[in-house]
Design an enzyme around this catalytic site. Structure first.
Site, PDB file in Angstrom:
ATOM      1  N   GLU A 162       0.858  -1.185   0.000  1.00 31.28           N
ATOM      2  CA  GLU A 162       0.000   0.000   0.000  1.00 31.28           C
ATOM      3  C   GLU A 162       0.897   1.238   0.000  1.00 31.28           C
ATOM      4  OE1 GLU A 162      -3.351   1.121   0.164  1.00 31.28           O
ATOM      5  OE2 GLU A 162      -2.379   3.045   0.480  1.00 31.28           O
TER       6      GLU A 162
ATOM      7  N   CYS B 134     -13.328  -0.844  -8.506  1.00 31.27           N
ATOM      8  CA  CYS B 134     -14.415   0.119  -8.336  1.00 31.27           C
ATOM      9  C   CYS B 134     -14.617   0.913  -9.633  1.00 31.27           C
ATOM     10  CB  CYS B 134     -14.145   1.041  -7.149  1.00 31.27           C
ATOM     11  SG  CYS B 134     -12.568   1.878  -7.279  1.00 31.27           S
TER      12      CYS B 134
HETATM   13  N1  SAH Z   1      -8.136  -3.071  -0.273  1.00 31.13           N
HETATM   14  C1  SAH Z   1      -8.410  -1.957   0.592  1.00 31.13           C
HETATM   15  C2  SAH Z   1      -8.191  -0.595  -0.044  1.00 31.13           C
HETATM   16  C3  SAH Z   1      -8.683  -0.395  -1.433  1.00 31.13           C
HETATM   17  S1  SAH Z   1      -8.684   1.291  -1.970  1.00 31.13           S
HETATM   18  C4  SAH Z   1      -9.800  -2.068   1.170  1.00 31.13           C
HETATM   19  O1  SAH Z   1     -10.636  -2.809   0.652  1.00 31.13           O
HETATM   20  O2  SAH Z   1     -10.079  -1.422   2.181  1.00 31.13           O
HETATM   21  C5  SAH Z   1      -7.238   1.395  -2.948  1.00 31.13           C
HETATM   22  C6  SAH Z   1      -5.971   1.606  -2.140  1.00 31.13           C
HETATM   23  O3  SAH Z   1      -4.874   1.681  -3.055  1.00 31.13           O
HETATM   24  C7  SAH Z   1      -5.938   2.910  -1.347  1.00 31.13           C
HETATM   25  O4  SAH Z   1      -5.658   2.577  -0.006  1.00 31.13           O
HETATM   26  C8  SAH Z   1      -4.770   3.703  -1.972  1.00 31.13           C
HETATM   27  O5  SAH Z   1      -4.044   4.455  -1.032  1.00 31.13           O
HETATM   28  C9  SAH Z   1      -3.920   2.607  -2.557  1.00 31.13           C
HETATM   29  N2  SAH Z   1      -3.040   2.954  -3.691  1.00 31.13           N
HETATM   30  C10 SAH Z   1      -3.232   3.880  -4.652  1.00 31.13           C
HETATM   31  N3  SAH Z   1      -2.249   3.817  -5.571  1.00 31.13           N
HETATM   32  C11 SAH Z   1      -1.410   2.827  -5.197  1.00 31.13           C
HETATM   33  C12 SAH Z   1      -0.212   2.274  -5.757  1.00 31.13           C
HETATM   34  N4  SAH Z   1       0.307   2.726  -6.895  1.00 31.13           N
HETATM   35  N5  SAH Z   1       0.378   1.245  -5.108  1.00 31.13           N
HETATM   36  C13 SAH Z   1      -0.132   0.772  -3.951  1.00 31.13           C
HETATM   37  N6  SAH Z   1      -1.268   1.271  -3.366  1.00 31.13           N
HETATM   38  C14 SAH Z   1      -1.894   2.275  -3.982  1.00 31.13           C
END
Ligand code: SAH
Length: 490
Positions: free
Chosen positions: A340, A419
């Protein structure tokens, strides 16, 4: 001569479709009209507001014959508020619209045939009650024309506040909390923030509830490090049902971003707790946490089913947020690695693993497209060739480098939670080009009465790819050979 469409032209039109962001679509001689607030099946009179070469935005002047899918919105502010787009559409029609939207993207962008997509579809999972499902509300605060503090939601595409303390996507008790704060502000003369002059104090009120625990957090976002009478406000709110945490977030920037960097406790705890399944999660004001916990649980259980874990598997969970999917999977896997980009979320993920006694999950801060290749290139890592990769990216989908590395890592199964079905379809096209097959997909209605929809997909390695790997053993060699083949071809 070709017909020219221009501003203020009035037409009678049948609404034949719904565009992906909500407005109805009607056609006149092949020319497309986007009509906000019109429902599929409505016959209506519309007036062109803005005409382009091939399409126009039109205003709904009158519904002449209402659609059989048309219902009266439950929220009296639905038309003015930019939050919900589908309140005038029956819920059954909404679910069909969402499933179709995903299906069309998989066909048009993903390149799959309609017959195939239909044959592997699992029916959309809707809500029993598509209202009052949000565990988080963020109300902008402003001043009404009588000079009184008010709270509500922004009108579509503007920052004009539509006063509304009872959003029907949120809990009823939010209204009592908001009104208590607004009347406190009025009594004590605490002004709302004014975006235009960057003056005043209170900008937003955030309310979050753990649905399983009933614990409530109230976060006041202010253009100040301290609120006038803040102890008194904290005491007053703390007496209200469920409130366990009253915090002040300071945001002095001239920005659309709601939260500032600094949060302090006014009364009670810094965090609240909630459960997803039997896992407990600590939630602080800035943490990302799914807003529809009831549907999230169903979605995660599907992701778990697709992952097909038997305590022996190694799993990557990319875009893991506070580790929710990772921890769900860790209970059934040998080992889970989460990635993350937000460092605070990874701190929460580690703390969440500890508080649930989970020891086989590790978390890494960084971009998926950087962390994953670095593990793949490390020959000593036992996470180079995982059994399963789960991804849950933001709307822009997965980075190409991330997809490329996933293919190289050659997992047996990929679980893709999305999403945004347009970027999902784009990414599936890449993943299914040679080594993977889309096995199943299912929509989850996480955001009822809005146009947004969540999708869970299962991809499996093709039989032919499996054979290939058994022969070559090292997937990296396989790719080296493939690359050199490419070079000779060129
Ligand atoms: N799986 C989690 C969060 C999903 S939302 C849940 O269900 O609660 C998508 C997440 O991706 C967010 O927390 C955002 O901060 C993260 N994110 C965005 N770009 C990213 C990247 N390039 N690499 C890793 N994480 C990323």
């Amino acid at each position: 001569m070709e017909k020219v469409f221009k501003k203020d032209d009035v037409f009678e039109v049948l609404i034949e479709d719904i565009s992906s962001d909500g407005p109805g679509i009607g056609k006149i001689d092949g020319y497309t009209l986007f009509v906000k607030d019109a429902v599929i099946g409505d016959r209506c009179r519309v007036k062109i507001m803005k005409a382009k070469k091939n399409y126009a935005y039109a205003h709904l002047e009158e519904v002449l014959i209402p659609s059989s899918f048309r219902i009266t919105p439950l929220c009296p502010k639905a038309k003015a508020c930019g939050g919900c787009q589908l309140q005038a559409l029956s819920y059954d029609a909404e679910l069909k619209f969402k499933e179709n939207k995903v299906k069309n993207n998989l066909i048009r962008i993903g390149g799959f045939s309609e017959e195939f997509i239909e044959s592997i579809k699992e029916p959309i999972v809707g809500m029993d009650n598509p209202y009052r499902y949000r565990n988080k509300a963020q109300y902008p605060v402003g001043t009404d024309k009588n000079g009184k503090p008010t709270a509500g939601f922004y009108a579509s595409r503007t920052h004009d506040i539509i006063s509304n303390t009872d959003c029907i996507l949120g809990k009823e008790k939010n209204k009592d909390i908001l009104e208590a704060i607004l009347s406190f502000m009025e009594k004590k003369g605490i002004p709302a923030y004014d975006e235009k002059n960057q003056s005043g104090i209170i900008r937003h009120i955030l309310i979050r509830e753990g649905f399983k625990t009933g614990e409530v957090m109230v976060c006041i976002v202010a253009n100040a490090d301290k609120l006038p009478y803040e102890e008194e406000l904290g005491e007053m709110l703390f007496k209200m049902q469920g409130i366990k945490s009253v915090v002040l977030n300071t945001n002095k920037e001239n920005t659309n971003v709601i939260l500032g960097k600094k949060t302090k406790v006014i009364k009670g705890s810094e965090t609240i707790t909630d459960y997803l399944g039997d896992l407990s999660f600590k939630i602080s004001a800035p943490s990302f946490y799914q807003i529809n916990p009831l549907q999230t649980e169903k979605l995660y259980n599907k992701a778990l089913e697709y992952a097909d874990l038997h305590k022996e598997e190694t799993v990557w969970d990319l875009y893991c947020g506070i580790g929710t999917i990772s921890l769900f999977m860790a209970k059934k896997a040998k080992k889970v690695y989460g990635v993350e980009v937000v460092p605070e979320a990874i701190e929460d993920a580690r703390e969440n693993a500890r508080r649930n006694g989970i020891e086989n999950a590790e978390f890494f801060v960084g971009k998926a497209e950087e962390v994953l290749p670095s593990f793949y290139l490390n020959e000593d890592s036992d996470m180079r060739f995982p059994d399963v990769i789960a991804v849950d990216p933001p709307r822009k989908g997965c980075d190409e480098k991330c997809l490329e590395t996933m293919l190289k890592m050659n997992p047996k199964r990929i679980v893709y939670v999305s999403c945004d079905s347009a970027t999902l379809a784009r990414d599936l096209k890449i993943l299914c080009e040679e080594k993977y097959e889309l096995k199943a997909w299912q929509c989850y209605d996480q955001f009822s009465r809005t146009v947004h929809v969540e999708v869970c997909c299962l991809l499996e390695q093709l039989e032919s790819a499996k054979e290939h790997i058994e022969i070559t053993i090292d997937a990296e060699d396989y790719y080296r050979i493939k690359d050199s083949e490419k070079e000779t071809e060129e």
